[in-house]
Enzyme design. Sequence first.
Site, PDB file in Angstrom:
ATOM      1  N   SER A 192     -11.171   1.439  28.432  1.00 40.18           N
ATOM      2  CA  SER A 192     -11.650   0.218  29.520  1.00 40.18           C
ATOM      3  C   SER A 192     -12.199  -0.856  28.622  1.00 40.18           C
ATOM      4  O   SER A 192     -12.576  -0.619  27.382  1.00 40.18           O
ATOM      5  CB  SER A 192     -13.091   0.694  30.378  1.00 40.18           C
ATOM      6  OG  SER A 192     -14.042   0.965  29.415  1.00 40.18           O
ATOM      7  N   ASP A 193     -12.074  -2.030  29.104  1.00 37.42           N
ATOM      8  CA  ASP A 193     -12.788  -3.078  28.427  1.00 37.42           C
ATOM      9  C   ASP A 193     -14.113  -3.036  28.710  1.00 37.42           C
ATOM     10  O   ASP A 193     -14.497  -1.957  29.360  1.00 37.42           O
ATOM     11  CB  ASP A 193     -12.379  -4.697  29.166  1.00 37.42           C
ATOM     12  CG  ASP A 193     -12.537  -5.799  28.197  1.00 37.42           C
ATOM     13  OD1 ASP A 193     -13.376  -5.497  27.360  1.00 37.42           O
ATOM     14  OD2 ASP A 193     -12.087  -6.595  28.490  1.00 37.42           O
ATOM     15  N   TRP A 194     -15.079  -3.513  28.120  1.00 36.71           N
ATOM     16  CA  TRP A 194     -16.528  -3.478  28.211  1.00 36.71           C
ATOM     17  C   TRP A 194     -16.957  -3.474  29.379  1.00 36.71           C
ATOM     18  O   TRP A 194     -17.211  -4.536  29.891  1.00 36.71           O
ATOM     19  CB  TRP A 194     -17.221  -4.008  26.928  1.00 36.71           C
ATOM     20  CG  TRP A 194     -17.180  -3.240  25.603  1.00 36.71           C
ATOM     21  CD1 TRP A 194     -18.276  -3.123  24.694  1.00 36.71           C
ATOM     22  CD2 TRP A 194     -16.026  -2.671  24.833  1.00 36.71           C
ATOM     23  NE1 TRP A 194     -17.978  -2.411  23.490  1.00 36.71           N
ATOM     24  CE2 TRP A 194     -16.683  -2.197  23.570  1.00 36.71           C
ATOM     25  CE3 TRP A 194     -14.596  -2.680  25.171  1.00 36.71           C
ATOM     26  CZ2 TRP A 194     -15.773  -1.489  22.740  1.00 36.71           C
ATOM     27  CZ3 TRP A 194     -13.778  -1.982  24.230  1.00 36.71           C
ATOM     28  CH2 TRP A 194     -14.466  -1.368  23.006  1.00 36.71           C
TER      29      TRP A 194
END
Length: 736
Positions: free
Chosen positions: A261-263
């Site tokens: 995932s992106d952060w």
Amino acid sequence: MALHALAMLAAAVLARADETGNKVPRAAPSGTAAWDAAHSSAAAAVAKMSQQDKINIVTGVGWNKGPCVGNTPAIGSVGYPELCLQDGPLGVRYGTGTTAFTPGIQAASTWDVELIRQRGEYLGAEAKGCGVHVLLGPVAGPLGKNPTGGRNWEGFGVDPYLAGIAMAETIEGMQSSGVQACAKHYIANEQELNRDTMSSNVDDRTMHELYLWPFADAVHANVASAMCSYNKLNGSWACESDRALNGLLKTELGFRGYVMSDWDAQHTTVGSANAGLDMTMPGSDYSGKTVLWGPQLNNAVNSNQVSKARLDDMAQRILAAWYLVGQNAGYPAINIKASVQGNHKENVRAIARDGIVLLKNDGGVLPLKKPAKLALVGSAAVANPNGINSCNDQGCDQGALGMGWGSGAVYYPYMVAPYDALKARAQSDGTTLTLHNSDSTSGVASAVSGADAAIVVITADSGEGYITVEGNAGDRQNLDPWHNGNALVQAVAAANPNTIVVVHSVGPVILETILATAGVKAVVWAGLPSQENGNALVDVLYGLTAPSGKLVYTIAKRAEDYGTAVVRGDDNYSEGLFVDYRHFDNAKIEPRFEFGFGLSYTNFTYSNLTTTTAPTLTAGPATGATIPGGPADLWDTVATVTATITNSGGVAGAEVAQLYLTLPSSAPAAPPRQLRGFAKLALQPGASGTATFNLRRRDLSYWDVGSQRWVVPAGTFGVVVGASSRDGRLEGSLVV
Ligand SMILES: *[C@@H]1O[C@H](CO)[C@@H](O)[C@H](O)[C@H]1NC(C)=O
Ligand SMILES: *[C@@H]1O[C@H](CO)[C@@H](O)[C@H](O)[C@H]1NC(C)=O
Ligand SMILES: *[C@@H]1O[C@H](CO)[C@@H](O)[C@H](O)[C@H]1NC(C)=O
Ligand SMILES: *[C@@H]1O[C@H](CO)[C@@H](O)[C@H](O)[C@H]1NC(C)=O
């Protein structure tokens, strides 16, 4: 097993120039065997892991809880280390002994596959030297459909073909050095405004032909990991879009690495796991309180909401990527502060220089020839007086500009500003150099009048939305030069008839005022040159190298002409395929400087177009077995076009010859022409070279929504080879 995988990757690193010496994109070898080997090692490791080990390997340790921006715990049972994931696409974020490489947009502007490959190798070498396992890049999302999009500069320009080649070269370069690359941000993350609430509603054909295209190249290049983006797709979060992750990426493209995932872009425990997410980063939200996997995922597996097989698949994909690039043996310990720069600044200088695009050069004002008096103007002519790394994540536009801002920025080890390099050159030439290092028009006339030429440096900046700079919350508010650049240029040109405008910019700027100003003789589009800013500029201004960059986006006469802009709320992508030059061509709008444009100090003539088709070129769909990147036959060369390029001017130079295709009328409505090949040739005066364009089946295909296949339409393809998207020099055709 791991050695086998490594050997396969080593074989991918072949000489870049063909026998005629020109630099052309090269077909990558299939990664199937390397992935098979890596997955078999990974499966053996997974068999030894407890369920808790598997939960640990897919769950980040939480925000700010490890040595890197992302970390997963060590898995002792299989000798797997504490994994270090670190931004970003142009170097090791927070590194203090590392290189600030050029941003992707500058690398693309060189159209030089050797330099792009070398940049990838060096990025990988520095990351490995710091013990970073996963360097978070390269970027193909945003692609750059919105000219003001804040993070466009992190990617490789708005054409999917060029971006795809640059993705593949970068990934192969990085991974040959031993670091895992991460293709991001997947997908349709085209603006900063509301990026984590908006939905990108992209129709299937546009998704395939524009936004997914460069990710297919990334998968074909055996990218180890991909990062799903913040936005929604058709109302589902990208990190829990079954269609985007399980469907497009893993099934259709045959991606065998893992999706992180992106952060803080994960929103649910079960939905994300079942849609195809394999690793959550950073493992918690930014408060550290919400953890969606870890114990929650364990519960979901125990209650069969997420299958054990899905958890095994996550762990196996993560381990396979680690084996694929050979990180299971002899990998350095994590030390973000390691000194690893080596000679890498040479690549920075070469890309900063060869990515410079000469837009205007009236009366041969350039190159400079030992002027007696020279004036230099602009706050961007000198290094940031507060310190070159004084702004958090480069979130300011003070002093010489070398990159945009945000998580994709790094510290500069040094900054050679325009003034530093020009001063050294002026001293050796005996030139008197006057500096006006501010953007104020007050006093500028006296600083520049009487000089043989006046160089004005102006800027436009953008970045990630968590920092607002001068009112720009990531995305730019408009396409004007910053700091009243137009007025500054006017004031300089009013006092000096040989004004040279240097633009350091993240993306297009409307230049109409500047071009209409008498006295502006030259415009040098210097892009984002990072730490070698001034050296690259001097190389070109003085003709040590003739400029050879070409625009990787259109420079319009008016912002409205692009037909796309950052939106509030959801974005329906109603422009479809008609983005940047595809739109200008289709809508018959005259740009100021078209995609692919760039002048030199010499001239090139084009002759002798040849086209050859392979027997495998037949109309109809690609039907091959899926390899990384999609059906195998999609990647076969089915036609070859050549042209002779001659340097007919007076000095050595390099030309980027470009091939544009027009689909036959049997295809559904398509852009009038699309880039499908390029070659960069360095030629001495009077010398000729052959530009060779290998067209793959995919280059001749459109995405057929009905059959869900790539289809080569029957009929006559238009072929144009030229110096830009509008400067066709040779025309031919291909009949299928
Ligand atoms: C979004 O919806 C469009 C229109 O129905 C469809 O063509 C496309 O495949 C969908 N994309 C995703 C990622 O769900
Ligand atoms: C996008 O499409 C939806 C569904 O067709 C529509 O309701 C919405 O108004 C559209 N949004 C824009 C900005 O056009
Ligand atoms: C034209 O190009 C072909 C293919 O590169 C080459 O074999 C041929 O000699 C060239 N002809 C001329 C006249 O340059
Ligand atoms: C390039 O060609 C143009 C037109 O033929 C000519 O005016 C110009 O002087 C040439 N430039 C160089 C650098 O040879």
